[in-house]
Write a protein that holds these residues in place. Structure first.
Motif, PDB file in Angstrom:
ATOM      1  N   HIS A 166       0.838  -1.197   0.000  1.00  0.00           N
ATOM      2  CA  HIS A 166       0.000   0.000   0.000  1.00  0.00           C
ATOM      3  C   HIS A 166       0.878   1.254   0.000  1.00  0.00           C
ATOM      4  O   HIS A 166       0.587   2.234  -0.704  1.00  0.00           O
ATOM      5  N   ALA A 167       1.934   1.220   0.803  1.00  0.00           N
ATOM      6  CA  ALA A 167       2.822   2.382   0.918  1.00  0.00           C
ATOM      7  C   ALA A 167       3.507   2.685  -0.405  1.00  0.00           C
ATOM      8  O   ALA A 167       3.615   3.853  -0.825  1.00  0.00           O
ATOM      9  N   VAL A 168       3.992   1.652  -1.080  1.00  0.00           N
ATOM     10  CA  VAL A 168       4.671   1.867  -2.361  1.00  0.00           C
ATOM     11  C   VAL A 168       3.676   2.374  -3.400  1.00  0.00           C
ATOM     12  O   VAL A 168       3.978   3.284  -4.183  1.00  0.00           O
ATOM     13  N   GLY A 169       2.467   1.809  -3.397  1.00  0.00           N
ATOM     14  CA  GLY A 169       1.446   2.297  -4.318  1.00  0.00           C
ATOM     15  C   GLY A 169       1.110   3.757  -4.070  1.00  0.00           C
ATOM     16  O   GLY A 169       0.953   4.535  -5.020  1.00  0.00           O
ATOM     17  N   TYR A 170       1.018   4.120  -2.813  1.00  0.00           N
ATOM     18  CA  TYR A 170       0.727   5.520  -2.468  1.00  0.00           C
ATOM     19  C   TYR A 170       1.879   6.420  -2.925  1.00  0.00           C
ATOM     20  O   TYR A 170       1.655   7.511  -3.462  1.00  0.00           O
ATOM     21  N   ALA A 171       3.106   5.956  -2.708  1.00  0.00           N
ATOM     22  CA  ALA A 171       4.270   6.744  -3.132  1.00  0.00           C
ATOM     23  C   ALA A 171       4.298   6.918  -4.643  1.00  0.00           C
ATOM     24  O   ALA A 171       4.632   7.999  -5.158  1.00  0.00           O
ATOM     25  N   MET A 172       3.931   5.867  -5.385  1.00  0.00           N
ATOM     26  CA  MET A 172       3.866   5.972  -6.842  1.00  0.00           C
ATOM     27  C   MET A 172       2.771   6.959  -7.257  1.00  0.00           C
ATOM     28  O   MET A 172       2.902   7.664  -8.260  1.00  0.00           O
ATOM     29  N   GLY A 173       1.694   7.012  -6.471  1.00  0.00           N
ATOM     30  CA  GLY A 173       0.647   7.991  -6.725  1.00  0.00           C
ATOM     31  C   GLY A 173       1.139   9.411  -6.518  1.00  0.00           C
ATOM     32  O   GLY A 173       0.843  10.316  -7.321  1.00  0.00           O
ATOM     33  N   ILE A 174       1.896   9.622  -5.438  1.00  0.00           N
ATOM     34  CA  ILE A 174       2.503  10.938  -5.197  1.00  0.00           C
ATOM     35  C   ILE A 174       3.396  11.328  -6.373  1.00  0.00           C
ATOM     36  O   ILE A 174       3.363  12.458  -6.868  1.00  0.00           O
ATOM     37  N   GLN A 175       4.177  10.373  -6.818  1.00  0.00           N
ATOM     38  CA  GLN A 175       5.107  10.601  -7.928  1.00  0.00           C
ATOM     39  C   GLN A 175       4.351  11.043  -9.180  1.00  0.00           C
ATOM     40  O   GLN A 175       4.747  12.016  -9.852  1.00  0.00           O
ATOM     41  N   ARG A 176       3.266  10.383  -9.474  1.00  0.00           N
ATOM     42  CA  ARG A 176       2.492  10.714 -10.672  1.00  0.00           C
ATOM     43  C   ARG A 176       1.742  12.034 -10.515  1.00  0.00           C
ATOM     44  O   ARG A 176       1.630  12.813 -11.469  1.00  0.00           O
ATOM     45  N   ASP A 177       1.234  12.284  -9.305  1.00  0.00           N
ATOM     46  CA  ASP A 177       0.562  13.572  -9.068  1.00  0.00           C
ATOM     47  C   ASP A 177       1.515  14.736  -9.289  1.00  0.00           C
ATOM     48  O   ASP A 177       1.134  15.778  -9.847  1.00  0.00           O
ATOM     49  N   GLN A 178       2.760  14.572  -8.838  1.00  0.00           N
ATOM     50  CA  GLN A 178       3.739  15.641  -9.005  1.00  0.00           C
ATOM     51  C   GLN A 178       4.074  15.863 -10.482  1.00  0.00           C
ATOM     52  O   GLN A 178       4.245  17.002 -10.926  1.00  0.00           O
ATOM     53  N   LYS A 179       4.136  14.782 -11.261  1.00  0.00           N
ATOM     54  CA  LYS A 179       4.413  14.911 -12.687  1.00  0.00           C
ATOM     55  C   LYS A 179       3.254  15.605 -13.401  1.00  0.00           C
ATOM     56  O   LYS A 179       3.461  16.457 -14.273  1.00  0.00           O
ATOM     57  N   LEU A 180       2.032  15.238 -13.015  1.00  0.00           N
ATOM     58  CA  LEU A 180       0.867  15.866 -13.625  1.00  0.00           C
ATOM     59  C   LEU A 180       0.802  17.347 -13.266  1.00  0.00           C
ATOM     60  O   LEU A 180       0.459  18.190 -14.120  1.00  0.00           O
ATOM     61  N   ALA A 181       1.118  17.683 -12.019  1.00  0.00           N
ATOM     62  CA  ALA A 181       1.103  19.085 -11.592  1.00  0.00           C
ATOM     63  C   ALA A 181       2.147  19.886 -12.359  1.00  0.00           C
ATOM     64  O   ALA A 181       1.900  21.036 -12.764  1.00  0.00           O
TER      65      ALA A 181
END
Length: 417
Positions: A166-181
């Motif tokens: 779950h933690a790694v998935g959440y971190a990958m989500g953060i990573q993608r959110d930052q790229k989209l931003a």
């Protein structure tokens, strides 16, 4: 026709080993010993990398570390007493691991997200979770106890290592959110504006959980996708009754090299070193340099849970050796020696701890058992016919007890002279 498919490692081409080279160059992956700054004697040592981080800590922060550790230990004692008195179904003590939790928790920033196991009471304190809320789950009146969105501190996970994917998935989500931003800012020309602070994830687990496949799979994904996550392993030497020597033949931190990212072993009873190492690791992750594994070398002084008797599988002499490395005592020695704290400070800390304990005890006694019907209502977001059928059966079943009570009361009244 030519192909654009990636080649395999077996086709004779050179391997791209830059990740391994980078991991080799990071702190903790050489033959250097465990990172320790504040020794058991209360003297501050030197580390070529992490002393720079320790130098940023002013007396106020150091006193805060001590107050946090003392407060969470007092809370732990109170929660254990509540369980012994029948107010909690179970309790998971943390005594001995205060420095690992307070040091790492205080190194995180509000935008970071934390995934705990079930023993991270100290980390919860640093994330401003109401400690009384922790006891709702152990009393059996809640499946959680607090809203993770309020503090970026996830609910406790009782299944070993289940929180690591779950933690790694959440971190990958953060990573993608930052790229989209970043892409959106470039598209609308607002690149020069104040950016959102970068975030990372910290996931906690123990030496026993490190043997679970979930941890391995999580580290594979984290490395493959360069996810901004810090794996924080509290090696407290005992996975219930199984010693850490059975879990691994090498320092757990060394496993990180196999995944291609840094692994650092730190004295988990040294709050200054833990804070420095975690701060470095979070900076590393937030800046897009990938995951880090921290092994906090500490010790569970008490039982695994209040259902456990550690005297059945380990010697008291071992416990005594670790008590001599107590994280609170070594920081107190340092604070006193450097003139950063006096008797009045430590007296106030004890008073604050007692006040917290009284609040926790009062709140626990006031907890009400929830209506079991809420379990039916919370199963699905929307009404479900099968759940409605089961609820109807339950209502009919419960009504049968009421009818029986009325019959007994009527019979007792008829028999009265």
């Amino acid at each position: 026709m030519g192909t654009h498919l990636p080649s395999t490692e077996f086709d004779g081409t050179d391997m791209d080993d830059h990740l391994e080279a980078e991991a080799e160059a990071q702190p903790g992956n050489s033959a250097a010993p465990m990172v320790e700054l504040l020794g058991p004697d209360g003297r501050l040592g030197f580390d070529p990398v992490f002393s720079e981080y320790a130098a940023r800590l002013n007396p106020e922060k150091l006193r805060g570390f001590y107050a946090d550790m003392a407060k969470i230990r007092r809370f732990d004692v109170e929660a254990t007493a509540l369980q012994r008195q029948g107010q909690l179904a179970l309790w998971v003590p943390l005594t001995g691991q205060e420095a690992a939790q307070i040091g790492s928790g205080r190194a995180s920033q509000p935008q970071d997200y934390i995934f705990p196991t079930y023993r991270e009471h100290g980390v919860a304190l640093t994330r401003n979770v109401d400690l009384a809320e922790l006891l709702r789950q152990f009393r059996g009146v809640s499946n959680g106890g607090w809203n993770p969105k309020d503090t970026n501190f996830h609910l406790y996970t009782l299944v070993l290592a289940a929180q690591t994917p779950h933690a790694v998935g959440y971190a990958m989500g953060i990573q993608r959110d930052q790229k989209l931003a970043a892409a959106a800012a470039a598209a609308d020309g607002s690149v020069g504006g104040a950016p959102e602070p970068k975030a990372a994830v910290v996931v906690y687990f123990g030496d026993g959980a490190s043997s679970e496949g979930d941890v391995h799979e999580s580290m594979v994904f984290a490395s493959s996708y360069n996810a901004p996550v810090v794996f924080f392993c509290q090696n407290n030497h005992w996975a219930i009754s199984v010693p850490s020597s059975v879990q691994t033949r090498i320092p757990l931190a060394n496993r990180a090299k196999g995944y291609g990212f840094p692994g650092i072993r730190v004295d988990g009873n040294d709050v200054i070193a833990v804070h420095a190492v975690t701060e470095w690791a979070l900076d590393h992750a937030r800046e897009g340099k990938g995951p880090v594994l921290i092994e906090a070398f500490t010790y569970r002084v008490g039982a695994h849970t209040t259902a456990d008797d550690p005297g059945k599988y380990r010697e008291s002499a071992e416990e005594d050796r670790w008590r001599a490395k107590d994280p609170l005592e070594r920081l107190e020695k340092y604070l006193r020696a450097e003139g950063m704290a006096d008797d009045a400070f430590f007296a106030q800390v004890r008073a604050d701890g007692d006040e917290l304990a009284a609040y926790v005890r009062m709140t626990t006694h006031e907890l009400e058992t929830p209506d079991i019907r809420t379990a039916f209502a919370n199963t699905y977001v929307e009404a479900h016919p099968l759940v409605a059928e089961e609820l109807a059966w339950f209502e009919e079943y419960s009504a049968g007890f009421a009818d029986a009570d009325e019959t007994e009361s009527e019979a007792a009244g008829t028999a009265s002279p």
